[in-house]
Design an enzyme around this catalytic site. Structure first.
Site, PDB file in Angstrom:
ATOM      1  N   LYS A 107       3.776  10.178   4.226  1.00 20.87           N
ATOM      2  CA  LYS A 107       4.660   9.166   3.629  1.00 20.87           C
ATOM      3  C   LYS A 107       6.041   9.765   3.460  1.00 20.87           C
ATOM      4  CE  LYS A 107       4.089   4.917   1.912  1.00 20.87           C
ATOM      5  NZ  LYS A 107       3.007   3.982   2.278  1.00 20.87           N
TER       6      LYS A 107
HETATM    7  N1  GLU Z   1       3.550   1.300   4.522  1.00 19.95           N
HETATM    8  C1  GLU Z   1       2.321   0.724   4.989  1.00 19.95           C
HETATM    9  C2  GLU Z   1       1.156   1.206   4.157  1.00 19.95           C
HETATM   10  O1  GLU Z   1       1.323   1.629   3.039  1.00 19.95           O
HETATM   11  C3  GLU Z   1       2.117   0.877   6.487  1.00 19.95           C
HETATM   12  C4  GLU Z   1       2.058   2.275   7.006  1.00 19.95           C
HETATM   13  C5  GLU Z   1       2.033   2.378   8.511  1.00 19.95           C
HETATM   14  O2  GLU Z   1       1.996   1.364   9.194  1.00 19.95           O
HETATM   15  O3  GLU Z   1       2.063   3.528   8.998  1.00 19.95           O
HETATM   16  O4  GLU Z   1       0.026   1.111   4.557  1.00 19.95           O
END
Ligand code: GLU
Length: 421
Positions: A107
Site C-alpha cells: 500500500k
Molecule cells: N485500493 C483497493 C483496495 O483496497 C484496490 C487495490 C488494488 O486494486 O490493487 O483493495
C-alpha cells in the site's frame, strides 16, 4: 472518530494471531508476517500554484511478497500515517490470499488533501511520489492502484512517470488506469460490483430477501457511490447515504440516480447541498446507528468501535471499506447476532479486476466488460462460499473464516519458499 489509541496495524496483528492460533500454528510460523518486508518513507517537494514550495510526506509499504508481487492502492488523504499504511498493506496480503490471486500485499499513501489541490499540484505530487518509490515498484515487484483520494487519472500519471523513467511504455506497473492506457473495462465499478455480489450472497445464505430490503451506505467515494448505484439497480431500497459533509435518510428509499447525478462524476458536489422531498439530514454516526437491515460502511477504518458498537442496529454489515470495524467491536457484534462480512472478502472485487487488468497488460490483450464482470463473479461467489463454509465448520465469524483461509495460504507459501538464505 473514537479511540485515540486506535492503531489499525495492531488490529491486523490481533486478527492474524487469533487465526493462527485456531489453525494450530506456532509463533515461528507467523512471526515474519508481523513485520512488513519493506517500508519506504519519502519526502515530496512540490512548487504550489502560488509559487511557494511545500513538502508532502509519502509512503510505500510492502507487507508480503510471499505469494507474488506486492499489490495495493495509493491513498491521498490528510490522515495518512505509517501505521495506517502498514495495516492497509497487510489487509491487501490477506485480501489477495482469500480470493486466491497471485499477489502479496502492499500500500502507499501521501499525506495531502486532494480536494484542496489544483490538478497541476495533484499531478506534481503524483509524479514526484512515483519517482521516489520507483525503485520499489514494477509489474513484477509491486503494482499500485487507486484507493481513497486517488483515481484513474492519478494512475495514468503514475504509469507515464514510471514509463518516462524507464524510457519505454510500461502498462502493467499500475492498475485502475484510464481505458486508453490499458485500463480494464469494469475496473472502476469492480469494488462496488463485488460488494453487490457479496450482499446478494449473504442475504441468500441467511434466508433474507434481497429485493426491497433497506440498506444504508456510509461514504460516497468510488466504492460507496457505485455500491449504492448497483444495489439500487438490483432492487434494494437504499434508505441512507453519507459523505464527508454528512448524511441523508428517507424511509421509503432515496433517489440514488438523482443523488449520483447531483454529486457529479468527479464528486465535487457534497450531499449537504442535495435536496429531495421527504428526506431528513443525519450525521455520519447516526447513519451507522440506523435501524436498517443492511449497513455498508464504505468510507474509512475504525467507524464501528467500542464507542458505538452498542448502538449498532443493522442485522448485516458488509464491509466495503478497509478496516471499518475495530477488533474490539467484533465479539460484541457477534454477541448481538449481527453478521459481518469482512472487508478482505467483501471489497476484494477491486483488486480482483486489478489482477485482470495486469493479466491483460502483460499479454497485450483486452477483454470485454461482460467478460470482466463474469470472471469477477466467478471469483467472488466461490470465495464467499469457501469463507461461509469454513466459518460454519469452525463455528466462528465470517471474518475469522476469511482469515483462516488467507493466513493458511500465506503461511503455506512462506513455508514452501522457506526462509532465505
Ligand atoms: N485500493 C483497493 C483496495 O483496497 C484496490 C487495490 C488494488 O486494486 O490493487 O483493495
Amino acid at each position: 472518530m473514537a479511540g485515540q489509541t486506535y492503531n489499525p496495524y495492531d488490529n491486523v496483528l490481533k486478527v492474524m494471531d487469533d487465526a493462527a492460533a485456531l489453525l494450530g500454528y506456532s509463533s515461528s510460523d507467523i512471526e515474519a508476517l508481523k513485520y512488513p518486508e519493506r517500508e519506504l518513507k519519502v519526502a515530496i517537494p512540490v512548487v504550489m500554484d502560488d509559487g511557494t514550495t511545500r513538502v508532502f510526506e509519502g509512503y510505500r509499504i510492502q507487507h508480503s511478497t510471499s505469494r507474488g508481487p506486492a499489490k495495493g492502492g495509493v491513498r491521498f488523504h490528510p490522515a495518512v500515517n505509517l501505521d495506517e499504511v502498514k495495516a492497509l498493506a497487510a489487509w491487501m496480503t490477506f485480501k489477495c490470499a482469500v480470493v486466491n490471486i497471485p499477489y502479496g500485499g502492499g500500500k502507499g499513501g501521501v499525506v495531502c488533501n486532494p480536494t484542496e489541490l489544483s490538478e497541476r499540484e495533484l499531478r506534481a505530487i503524483t509524479r514526484r511520489f512515483t519517482a521516489a518509490i520507483a525503485p520499489l515498484i514494477g509489474p513484477d515487484q509491486d503494482i499500485p492502484a487507486p484507493d481513497v483520494g486517488s483515481n484513474a487519472a492519478v494512475m495514468g500519471w503514475m504509469m507515464d512517470t514510471y514509463s518516462m523513467l524507464k524510457g519505454h511504455c510500461v502498462h502493467g506497473v499500475v492498475t485502475g488506469k484510464p481505458i486508453e492506457l490499458g485500463g480494464a473495462l469494469g475496473r472502476n465499478e469492480a469494488t462496488g460490483r463485488g460488494v453487490m455480489f457479496t450482499t446478494k450472497n449473504i442475504m441468500k445464505k441467511l434466508g433474507m430477501e434481497f429485493k426491497g430490503t433497506d440498506v444504508a451506505v456510509q461514504g460516497m467515494g468510488n466504492v460507496g457511490s457505485i455500491t449504492a448505484k448497483l444495489l439500487d439497480e438490483e432492487g434494494m431500497k437504499v434508505v441512507a447515504v453519507s459523505d464527508v459533509s454528512g448524511g441523508i435518510y428517507k424511509k421509503e428509499g432515496l433517489n440514488i440516480p438523482a443523488i449520483l447525478k447531483f454529486l457529479g462524476a468527479d464528486r465535487k458536489n457534497l450531499l449537504k447541498d442535495y435536496e429531495e422531498e421527504g428526506m431528513t439530514r443525519i450525521s455520519n454516526s447516526e447513519l451507522l446507528e440506523l435501524d436498517v437491515t443492511v449497513l455498508i460502511p464504505a468510507a474509512l477504518e475504525n467507524q464501528i468501535n467500542a464507542s458505538n458498537v452498542d448502538r449498532i442496529r443493522a442485522k448485516v454489515i458488509v464491509e466495503a471499506a478497509n478496516g471499518p470495524t475495530a477488533a474490539e467491536a467484533d465479539p460484541i457484534l457477534k454477541e448481538k447476532n449481527i453478521v459481518v462480512v469482512p472487508d478482505i472478502l467483501a471489497n476484494a472485487g477491486g483488486v480482483v479486476v486489478s489482477y485482470f487488468e495486469w493479466v491483460q497488460n502483460i499479454q497485450s490483450v483486452s477483454w470485454t466488460e461482460a467478460e470482466v464482470n463474469e470472471k469477477l463473479k466467478n471469483i467472488m461467489d466461490p470465495s464467499f462460499e469457501a469463507v461461509w463454509n469454513i466459518a460454519q465448520e469452525k463455528n466462528t465469524t465470517l471474518r475469522m473464516g476469511a482469515y483462516l483461509i488467507a493466513v493458511e495460504r500465506v503461511v503455506k507459501a512462506k513455508k514452501a519458499r522457506a526462509i532465505w538464505p
